[in-house]
Design an enzyme around this catalytic site. Structure first.
Site, PDB file in Angstrom:
ATOM      1  N   ASN A 143     -13.810  -3.487   3.232  1.00 60.49           N
ATOM      2  CA  ASN A 143     -14.488  -3.660   1.946  1.00 60.49           C
ATOM      3  C   ASN A 143     -14.137  -4.963   1.236  1.00 60.49           C
ATOM      4  OD1 ASN A 143     -11.939  -3.000   1.199  1.00 60.49           O
ATOM      5  ND2 ASN A 143     -12.476  -1.267  -0.092  1.00 60.49           N
ATOM      6  N   TYR A 186       0.818  -1.216   0.000  1.00 63.95           N
ATOM      7  CA  TYR A 186       0.000   0.000   0.000  1.00 63.95           C
ATOM      8  C   TYR A 186       0.856   1.273   0.000  1.00 63.95           C
ATOM      9  CZ  TYR A 186      -4.448  -2.489   0.616  1.00 63.95           C
ATOM     10  OH  TYR A 186      -5.571  -3.270   0.423  1.00 63.95           O
ATOM     11  N   THR A 198     -15.035   1.217  -4.410  1.00 63.93           N
ATOM     12  CA  THR A 198     -14.230   1.039  -3.195  1.00 63.93           C
ATOM     13  C   THR A 198     -15.075   0.960  -1.921  1.00 63.93           C
ATOM     14  OG1 THR A 198     -12.368   2.178  -4.219  1.00 63.93           O
ATOM     15  CG2 THR A 198     -12.367   2.065  -1.823  1.00 63.93           C
ATOM     16  N   HIS A 258      -9.362  -6.928  -2.361  1.00 62.79           N
ATOM     17  CA  HIS A 258      -8.425  -6.108  -3.132  1.00 62.79           C
ATOM     18  C   HIS A 258      -8.232  -6.747  -4.501  1.00 62.79           C
ATOM     19  CE1 HIS A 258      -4.787  -3.944  -4.365  1.00 62.79           C
ATOM     20  NE2 HIS A 258      -4.367  -5.133  -4.790  1.00 62.79           N
ATOM     21  N   GLU A 291       2.392  -6.631  -7.605  1.00 63.56           N
ATOM     22  CA  GLU A 291       1.720  -7.218  -6.438  1.00 63.56           C
ATOM     23  C   GLU A 291       1.816  -8.751  -6.438  1.00 63.56           C
ATOM     24  OE1 GLU A 291      -2.186  -5.487  -6.631  1.00 63.56           O
ATOM     25  OE2 GLU A 291      -1.449  -3.492  -6.121  1.00 63.56           O
TER      26      GLU A 291
HETATM   27  P1  IDP Z   1      -9.476   0.123  -4.159  1.00 65.53           P
HETATM   28  O1  IDP Z   1      -9.232  -0.971  -3.139  1.00 65.53           O
HETATM   29  O2  IDP Z   1     -10.905   0.129  -4.632  1.00 65.53           O
HETATM   30  O3  IDP Z   1      -8.475   0.127  -5.285  1.00 65.53           O
HETATM   31  P2  IDP Z   1      -8.056   2.433  -3.076  1.00 65.53           P
HETATM   32  O4  IDP Z   1      -8.477   3.850  -3.258  1.00 65.53           O
HETATM   33  O5  IDP Z   1      -6.843   1.960  -3.811  1.00 65.53           O
HETATM   34  O6  IDP Z   1      -9.332   1.498  -3.365  1.00 65.53           O
HETATM   35  O7  IDP Z   1      -7.829   2.236  -1.502  1.00 65.53           O
HETATM   36  C1  IDP Z   1      -7.195   1.078  -1.012  1.00 65.53           C
HETATM   37  C2  IDP Z   1      -7.962   0.596   0.208  1.00 65.53           C
HETATM   38  O8  IDP Z   1      -7.871   1.564   1.234  1.00 65.53           O
HETATM   39  C3  IDP Z   1      -9.473   0.434  -0.004  1.00 65.53           C
HETATM   40  O9  IDP Z   1      -9.806  -0.805  -0.592  1.00 65.53           O
HETATM   41  C4  IDP Z   1      -9.989   0.564   1.416  1.00 65.53           C
HETATM   42  O10 IDP Z   1      -9.804  -0.653   2.157  1.00 65.53           O
HETATM   43  C5  IDP Z   1      -9.075   1.626   1.985  1.00 65.53           C
HETATM   44  N1  IDP Z   1      -9.633   2.974   1.838  1.00 65.53           N
HETATM   45  C6  IDP Z   1      -9.614   3.766   0.762  1.00 65.53           C
HETATM   46  N2  IDP Z   1     -10.205   4.935   0.969  1.00 65.53           N
HETATM   47  C7  IDP Z   1     -10.624   4.892   2.265  1.00 65.53           C
HETATM   48  C8  IDP Z   1     -11.302   5.836   3.105  1.00 65.53           C
HETATM   49  O11 IDP Z   1     -11.656   6.949   2.710  1.00 65.53           O
HETATM   50  N3  IDP Z   1     -11.562   5.409   4.379  1.00 65.53           N
HETATM   51  C9  IDP Z   1     -11.186   4.189   4.852  1.00 65.53           C
HETATM   52  N4  IDP Z   1     -10.527   3.290   4.103  1.00 65.53           N
HETATM   53  C10 IDP Z   1     -10.252   3.642   2.823  1.00 65.53           C
HETATM   54 MG    MG Z   2      -6.437   0.630  -5.331  1.00 66.79          MG
END
Ligand code: IDP
Ligand code: MG
Length: 156
Positions: A112, A49, A91, A115, A126
Protein backbone atom coordinates in the site's frame (compact mmCIF):
# COMPACT_ATOMS: atom_id res chain seq x y z
CA UNK A 1 5.04 22.80 13.77
CA UNK A 2 4.77 19.03 13.74
CA UNK A 3 7.17 16.59 12.08
CA UNK A 4 6.04 13.15 10.94
CA UNK A 5 7.76 10.06 9.56
CA UNK A 6 6.76 9.07 6.05
CA UNK A 7 8.06 5.89 4.41
CA UNK A 8 7.68 5.30 0.68
CA UNK A 9 7.47 1.52 0.80
CA UNK A 10 9.34 -0.88 -1.53
CA UNK A 11 6.43 -1.00 -4.01
CA UNK A 12 6.50 2.80 -4.40
CA UNK A 13 10.26 2.74 -5.03
CA UNK A 14 10.10 -0.23 -7.44
CA UNK A 15 7.15 1.22 -9.35
CA UNK A 16 8.92 4.52 -9.92
CA UNK A 17 6.39 6.53 -7.92
CA UNK A 18 8.79 8.30 -5.54
CA UNK A 19 8.83 11.62 -7.36
CA UNK A 20 5.08 11.78 -7.82
CA UNK A 21 4.40 10.95 -4.19
CA UNK A 22 7.01 13.40 -2.86
CA UNK A 23 5.48 16.04 -5.15
CA UNK A 24 2.13 15.64 -3.43
CA UNK A 25 3.68 16.58 -0.09
CA UNK A 26 5.53 19.53 -1.66
CA UNK A 27 2.42 20.63 -3.56
CA UNK A 28 0.43 20.60 -0.32
CA UNK A 29 2.95 22.98 1.26
CA UNK A 30 4.49 20.52 3.70
CA UNK A 31 8.26 20.79 4.11
CA UNK A 32 10.62 17.86 3.57
CA UNK A 33 13.17 18.21 6.40
CA UNK A 34 14.79 14.78 6.09
CA UNK A 35 15.04 12.28 3.23
CA UNK A 36 17.05 9.16 2.45
CA UNK A 37 16.93 5.88 0.58
CA UNK A 38 17.69 2.86 2.77
CA UNK A 39 17.20 -0.85 3.22
CA UNK A 40 15.31 -1.64 6.44
CA UNK A 41 16.90 -4.36 8.61
CA UNK A 42 14.89 -7.15 10.26
CA UNK A 43 15.56 -5.54 13.65
CA UNK A 44 14.38 -2.10 12.56
CA UNK A 45 11.25 -3.52 10.91
CA UNK A 46 10.45 -5.48 14.07
CA UNK A 47 10.89 -2.39 16.24
CA UNK A 48 8.92 -0.13 13.89
CA UNK A 49 6.00 -2.58 13.58
CA UNK A 50 6.16 -4.01 17.13
CA UNK A 51 2.49 -3.17 17.78
CA UNK A 52 1.55 -5.53 14.92
CA UNK A 53 3.64 -8.51 16.12
CA UNK A 54 1.54 -11.68 16.19
CA UNK A 55 -1.06 -10.44 13.71
CA UNK A 56 -1.71 -12.68 10.69
CA UNK A 57 -0.15 -10.22 8.24
CA UNK A 58 2.93 -9.46 10.38
CA UNK A 59 5.46 -11.87 8.82
CA UNK A 60 4.49 -10.83 5.30
CA UNK A 61 4.66 -7.16 6.29
CA UNK A 62 8.21 -7.52 7.64
CA UNK A 63 9.27 -9.50 4.53
CA UNK A 64 7.79 -6.80 2.29
CA UNK A 65 9.36 -3.88 4.15
CA UNK A 66 12.83 -5.47 4.35
CA UNK A 67 12.89 -6.95 0.84
CA UNK A 68 13.90 -3.88 -1.19
CA UNK A 69 14.87 -0.26 -0.53
CA UNK A 70 12.48 2.31 0.90
CA UNK A 71 12.62 6.10 0.93
CA UNK A 72 12.15 7.63 4.37
CA UNK A 73 11.17 11.25 4.84
CA UNK A 74 10.67 13.61 7.74
CA UNK A 75 7.82 15.93 6.77
CA UNK A 76 6.98 19.11 8.66
CA UNK A 77 4.04 21.49 8.90
CA UNK A 78 1.21 22.56 11.20
CA UNK A 79 -0.86 19.41 11.69
CA UNK A 80 1.52 17.44 9.45
CA UNK A 81 0.60 14.09 11.03
CA UNK A 82 -3.15 14.28 10.35
CA UNK A 83 -2.68 16.02 6.99
CA UNK A 84 -0.29 13.29 5.84
CA UNK A 85 -2.60 10.51 7.02
CA UNK A 86 -5.50 12.02 5.07
CA UNK A 87 -3.30 12.41 1.97
CA UNK A 88 -2.33 8.72 2.27
CA UNK A 89 -5.91 7.45 2.46
CA UNK A 90 -7.30 4.27 4.01
CA UNK A 91 -4.94 1.36 4.72
CA UNK A 92 -6.21 -0.89 1.92
CA UNK A 93 -5.60 0.28 -1.63
CA UNK A 94 -8.84 -1.42 -2.63
CA UNK A 95 -10.80 0.82 -0.23
CA UNK A 96 -8.82 4.06 -0.28
CA UNK A 97 -10.67 7.03 -1.76
CA UNK A 98 -9.70 8.58 -5.05
CA UNK A 99 -7.54 11.65 -4.56
CA UNK A 100 -5.47 9.92 -1.90
CA UNK A 101 -2.05 8.38 -2.55
CA UNK A 102 -3.19 4.84 -1.78
CA UNK A 103 -6.45 5.41 -3.64
CA UNK A 104 -4.82 6.77 -6.77
CA UNK A 105 -1.74 4.56 -7.11
CA UNK A 106 -2.61 1.10 -5.82
CA UNK A 107 -5.15 -1.70 -5.47
CA UNK A 108 -3.39 -4.01 -2.99
CA UNK A 109 -4.25 -4.37 0.67
CA UNK A 110 -0.67 -5.13 1.72
CA UNK A 111 1.46 -3.37 -0.92
CA UNK A 112 0.00 0.00 0.00
CA UNK A 113 2.85 2.30 -0.98
CA UNK A 114 3.28 4.51 2.05
CA UNK A 115 3.58 4.65 5.84
CA UNK A 116 2.82 7.72 7.94
CA UNK A 117 3.02 8.09 11.73
CA UNK A 118 -0.45 8.07 13.29
CA UNK A 119 0.08 10.22 16.43
CA UNK A 120 2.60 12.68 17.89
CA UNK A 121 3.97 9.92 20.14
CA UNK A 122 4.38 7.56 17.18
CA UNK A 123 6.00 10.31 15.10
CA UNK A 124 8.58 11.04 17.79
CA UNK A 125 9.35 7.35 18.28
CA UNK A 126 9.53 6.54 14.56
CA UNK A 127 11.61 9.59 13.59
CA UNK A 128 14.09 8.48 16.26
CA UNK A 129 14.24 4.99 14.74
CA UNK A 130 14.93 6.13 11.18
CA UNK A 131 16.91 9.38 11.50
CA UNK A 132 20.12 10.03 13.42
CA UNK A 133 20.91 13.37 15.09
CA UNK A 134 21.63 15.92 12.40
CA UNK A 135 19.74 14.14 9.62
CA UNK A 136 16.54 16.15 10.15
CA UNK A 137 17.30 19.75 9.20
CA UNK A 138 15.76 23.03 10.30
CA UNK A 139 15.79 25.39 7.35
CA UNK A 140 13.78 28.29 5.97
CA UNK A 141 12.07 27.81 2.63
CA UNK A 142 12.04 30.78 0.28
CA UNK A 143 8.29 30.38 -0.20
CA UNK A 144 7.33 29.99 3.46
CA UNK A 145 5.68 33.45 3.61
CA UNK A 146 3.21 32.27 0.96
CA UNK A 147 2.47 28.82 2.35
CA UNK A 148 1.22 30.16 5.70
CA UNK A 149 -0.40 33.47 6.62
CA UNK A 150 2.07 35.15 9.02
CA UNK A 151 0.15 38.42 9.33
CA UNK A 152 -0.80 37.73 12.96
CA UNK A 153 2.84 36.98 13.82
CA UNK A 154 2.49 33.22 13.88
CA UNK A 155 1.71 30.91 10.95
CA UNK A 156 -1.94 30.26 10.20
P1 IDP B 1 -1.67 2.00 8.36
O1 IDP B 1 -0.39 1.79 7.57
O2 IDP B 1 -2.76 2.58 7.50
O3 IDP B 1 -1.46 2.77 9.64
P2 IDP B 1 -1.92 -0.40 9.99
O4 IDP B 1 -3.21 -1.02 10.41
O5 IDP B 1 -1.10 0.29 11.04
O6 IDP B 1 -2.21 0.55 8.73
O7 IDP B 1 -1.04 -1.58 9.35
C1 IDP B 1 0.32 -1.39 9.07
C2 IDP B 1 0.62 -1.98 7.71
O8 IDP B 1 0.41 -3.38 7.75
C3 IDP B 1 -0.31 -1.51 6.58
O9 IDP B 1 0.09 -0.27 6.04
C4 IDP B 1 -0.19 -2.65 5.59
O10 IDP B 1 1.03 -2.57 4.84
C5 IDP B 1 -0.11 -3.85 6.51
N1 IDP B 1 -1.43 -4.44 6.77
C6 IDP B 1 -2.35 -4.04 7.65
N2 IDP B 1 -3.44 -4.80 7.64
C7 IDP B 1 -3.19 -5.76 6.70
C8 IDP B 1 -3.94 -6.89 6.23
O11 IDP B 1 -5.06 -7.17 6.65
N3 IDP B 1 -3.33 -7.62 5.24
C9 IDP B 1 -2.09 -7.35 4.75
N4 IDP B 1 -1.35 -6.32 5.19
C10 IDP B 1 -1.90 -5.53 6.15
MG1 MG C 1 -0.52 2.23 11.44
Amino acid sequence: METTLIILKPDAVQRGLMGRIISRFEDKGLQVVGCKLMKISQELAAEHYKDHAGKPFYDGLVRFMTGAPVLVMAVRGIGAIAISRSMMGATFGSKAAGGTIRGDFGVSNSFNLIHGSDSPEAAQRELGLFFKDGEVLDYERAMSQWVYDYSSGSPE
